[in-house]
Write an enzyme that holds these catalytic residues in place. Sequence first.
Site, PDB file in Angstrom:
ATOM      1  N   ALA A   7     -69.076   6.597  53.523  1.00  0.00           N
ATOM      2  CA  ALA A   7     -69.050   7.861  54.264  1.00  0.00           C
ATOM      3  C   ALA A   7     -70.382   8.624  54.198  1.00  0.00           C
ATOM      4  CB  ALA A   7     -67.917   8.731  53.736  1.00  0.00           C
ATOM      5  N   ARG A  19     -65.365  13.909  49.879  1.00  0.00           N
ATOM      6  CA  ARG A  19     -65.135  15.070  49.010  1.00  0.00           C
ATOM      7  C   ARG A  19     -65.794  16.365  49.445  1.00  0.00           C
ATOM      8  NH1 ARG A  19     -66.306  11.629  44.226  1.00  0.00           N
ATOM      9  NH2 ARG A  19     -65.400   9.702  44.954  1.00  0.00           N
ATOM     10  N   HIS A 106     -62.299  -0.992  56.582  1.00  0.00           N
ATOM     11  CA  HIS A 106     -61.200  -0.025  56.619  1.00  0.00           C
ATOM     12  C   HIS A 106     -60.756   0.275  58.054  1.00  0.00           C
ATOM     13  CE1 HIS A 106     -62.368   1.584  52.354  1.00  0.00           C
ATOM     14  NE2 HIS A 106     -61.774   0.413  52.319  1.00  0.00           N
ATOM     15  N   CYS A 117     -46.041  -5.071  66.801  1.00  0.00           N
ATOM     16  CA  CYS A 117     -46.356  -6.308  67.543  1.00  0.00           C
ATOM     17  C   CYS A 117     -47.845  -6.602  67.575  1.00  0.00           C
ATOM     18  CB  CYS A 117     -45.798  -6.250  68.964  1.00  0.00           C
ATOM     19  SG  CYS A 117     -46.741  -5.201  70.099  1.00  0.00           S
ATOM     20  N   CYS A 140     -45.120   2.006  71.316  1.00  0.00           N
ATOM     21  CA  CYS A 140     -45.650   0.860  72.056  1.00  0.00           C
ATOM     22  C   CYS A 140     -44.787   0.567  73.280  1.00  0.00           C
ATOM     23  CB  CYS A 140     -45.677  -0.344  71.118  1.00  0.00           C
ATOM     24  SG  CYS A 140     -46.230  -1.859  71.889  1.00  0.00           S
ATOM     25  N   SER A 181     -72.317   5.342  49.457  1.00  0.00           N
ATOM     26  CA  SER A 181     -70.945   5.124  48.971  1.00  0.00           C
ATOM     27  C   SER A 181     -70.855   5.541  47.513  1.00  0.00           C
ATOM     28  CB  SER A 181     -70.553   3.647  49.103  1.00  0.00           C
ATOM     29  OG  SER A 181     -69.266   3.442  48.544  1.00  0.00           O
ATOM     30  N   SER A 182     -69.748   6.211  47.179  1.00  0.00           N
ATOM     31  CA  SER A 182     -69.537   6.610  45.782  1.00  0.00           C
ATOM     32  C   SER A 182     -69.142   5.390  44.936  1.00  0.00           C
ATOM     33  CB  SER A 182     -68.431   7.666  45.715  1.00  0.00           C
ATOM     34  OG  SER A 182     -67.247   7.147  46.286  1.00  0.00           O
TER      35      SER A 182
HETATM   36  P1  NAD Z   1     -67.315   8.749  49.413  1.00  0.00           P
HETATM   37  O1  NAD Z   1     -67.088  10.031  50.185  1.00  0.00           O
HETATM   38  O2  NAD Z   1     -66.439   8.440  48.272  1.00  0.00           O
HETATM   39  O3  NAD Z   1     -68.815   8.718  48.902  1.00  0.00           O
HETATM   40  C1  NAD Z   1     -69.899   9.081  49.722  1.00  0.00           C
HETATM   41  C2  NAD Z   1     -71.126   9.090  48.826  1.00  0.00           C
HETATM   42  O4  NAD Z   1     -72.244   9.343  49.655  1.00  0.00           O
HETATM   43  C3  NAD Z   1     -71.073  10.202  47.760  1.00  0.00           C
HETATM   44  O5  NAD Z   1     -71.541   9.685  46.543  1.00  0.00           O
HETATM   45  C4  NAD Z   1     -72.031  11.264  48.326  1.00  0.00           C
HETATM   46  O6  NAD Z   1     -72.663  12.007  47.313  1.00  0.00           O
HETATM   47  C5  NAD Z   1     -73.015  10.385  49.074  1.00  0.00           C
HETATM   48  N1  NAD Z   1     -73.689  11.054  50.211  1.00  0.00           N
HETATM   49  C6  NAD Z   1     -73.182  11.995  51.043  1.00  0.00           C
HETATM   50  N2  NAD Z   1     -74.081  12.301  51.983  1.00  0.00           N
HETATM   51  C7  NAD Z   1     -75.181  11.550  51.724  1.00  0.00           C
HETATM   52  C8  NAD Z   1     -76.450  11.432  52.368  1.00  0.00           C
HETATM   53  N3  NAD Z   1     -76.777  12.134  53.461  1.00  0.00           N
HETATM   54  N4  NAD Z   1     -77.356  10.569  51.837  1.00  0.00           N
HETATM   55  C9  NAD Z   1     -77.049   9.830  50.726  1.00  0.00           C
HETATM   56  N5  NAD Z   1     -75.863   9.903  50.083  1.00  0.00           N
HETATM   57  C10 NAD Z   1     -74.935  10.747  50.599  1.00  0.00           C
HETATM   58  O7  NAD Z   1     -67.315   7.600  50.529  1.00  0.00           O
HETATM   59  P2  NAD Z   1     -66.904   6.081  50.425  1.00  0.00           P
HETATM   60  O8  NAD Z   1     -67.516   5.454  49.223  1.00  0.00           O
HETATM   61  O9  NAD Z   1     -67.173   5.520  51.779  1.00  0.00           O
HETATM   62  O10 NAD Z   1     -65.317   6.133  50.202  1.00  0.00           O
HETATM   63  C11 NAD Z   1     -64.517   7.063  50.922  1.00  0.00           C
HETATM   64  C12 NAD Z   1     -63.432   6.478  51.805  1.00  0.00           C
HETATM   65  O11 NAD Z   1     -63.140   7.402  52.861  1.00  0.00           O
HETATM   66  C13 NAD Z   1     -63.812   5.214  52.511  1.00  0.00           C
HETATM   67  O12 NAD Z   1     -62.720   4.404  52.395  1.00  0.00           O
HETATM   68  C14 NAD Z   1     -64.011   5.580  53.988  1.00  0.00           C
HETATM   69  O13 NAD Z   1     -63.315   4.645  54.799  1.00  0.00           O
HETATM   70  C15 NAD Z   1     -63.309   6.895  54.172  1.00  0.00           C
HETATM   71  N6  NAD Z   1     -64.106   7.888  54.954  1.00  0.00           N
HETATM   72  C16 NAD Z   1     -64.782   7.490  56.075  1.00  0.00           C
HETATM   73  C17 NAD Z   1     -65.574   8.395  56.796  1.00  0.00           C
HETATM   74  C18 NAD Z   1     -66.313   7.917  58.016  1.00  0.00           C
HETATM   75  O14 NAD Z   1     -65.854   7.001  58.688  1.00  0.00           O
HETATM   76  N7  NAD Z   1     -67.474   8.502  58.339  1.00  0.00           N
HETATM   77  C19 NAD Z   1     -65.670   9.718  56.342  1.00  0.00           C
HETATM   78  C20 NAD Z   1     -64.947  10.102  55.194  1.00  0.00           C
HETATM   79  C21 NAD Z   1     -64.175   9.173  54.515  1.00  0.00           C
HETATM   80 ZN    ZN Z   2     -45.684  -3.171  69.960  1.00  0.00          ZN
END
Ligand code: NAD
Ligand code: ZN
Length: 247
Positions: A7, A19, A106, A117, A140, A181-182
């Site tokens: 994210a 978060r 995801h 289906c 559906c 990613s965290s």
């Molecule tokens: P996460 O929110 O757990 O971690 C994001 C990490 O990125 C954090 O450590 C944060 O400090 C860091 N971060 C934020 N902005 C940043 C930047 N500009 N530069 C560098 N680092 C930055 O995200 P995750 O690990 O992807 O896990 C969260 C879950 O939530 C995933 O499963 C995802 O599918 C879902 N999600 C997706 C989206 C999206 O599609 N954009 C948004 C929110 C959550």
């Molecule tokens: Zn269906």
Amino acid sequence: MLVLTGAGISTESGIPDFRSPGGLWTRYDPRKLTFDLFCSRLETRRDYWRLATETYPILRDAEPNAAHRAVAEIERAGKLLCLVTQNVDGLHLKAGSSRERTVEIHGSSLRATCIDCGAEHDREQLHRLLLAGKVEVPSCELCGGRVKPATISFGQSMPEKETARAFAAAGDCDLLIVIGSSLVVYPAASLPDVAVKAGASLVIVNNEATPKDDLAAALVRGAAGESMTMLLRGAGLADGAQLSPRS
Ligand code: NAD
Ligand code: ZN
């Protein structure tokens, strides 16, 4: 090279991460929107679609940033084995990453499928019906089943093919770059372990520490867009101008 994104690569495109205070994903209780509840309760499906109707236009209208463009550039330069993204926003594909090499582990918010289906449903058309109040809980037309945004919900099993591809790539790559990613959401968070065990180097680009930092050969602590632009320039893959938005 394998690239794994989370994210944090999309926050500079205006999509809050998991978060961020006040972020869309913090305004509901995920325990109330699990896959089991979605399947079993009409009321949960209604709440889920209400939230999805709020978030869909934000994801649909977001634009990729320099970090997404950098990943697409790595592929154009012939250096990418595979891109695994945990994001459901479709921004990598919008930035020019190919469908062939991109694994949306995801799923995607920009698609909808029938969980009974498997039929694909036009997400944009569903959105218009939901917004106009013509439909509250889509079903559906082929089987009368339950239609759901094509994302993996809490409690839903991971897509087998995509997960297998991601783990195979982690075992095959020479370098894994994790961006934004965290690294706490499993199974994606174990890709660095698999890659390092198989002999790959790990680089983590994130603005805060992660539990996998000890495994990394290099940590780039900063904003994803600027960091990736810098890394690509350092590797001689781009002059930076290519990573600016097209006017
Ligand atoms: P996460 O929110 O757990 O971690 C994001 C990490 O990125 C954090 O450590 C944060 O400090 C860091 N971060 C934020 N902005 C940043 C930047 N500009 N530069 C560098 N680092 C930055 O995200 P995750 O690990 O992807 O896990 C969260 C879950 O939530 C995933 O499963 C995802 O599918 C879902 N999600 C997706 C989206 C999206 O599609 N954009 C948004 C929110 C959550
Ligand atoms: Zn269906």
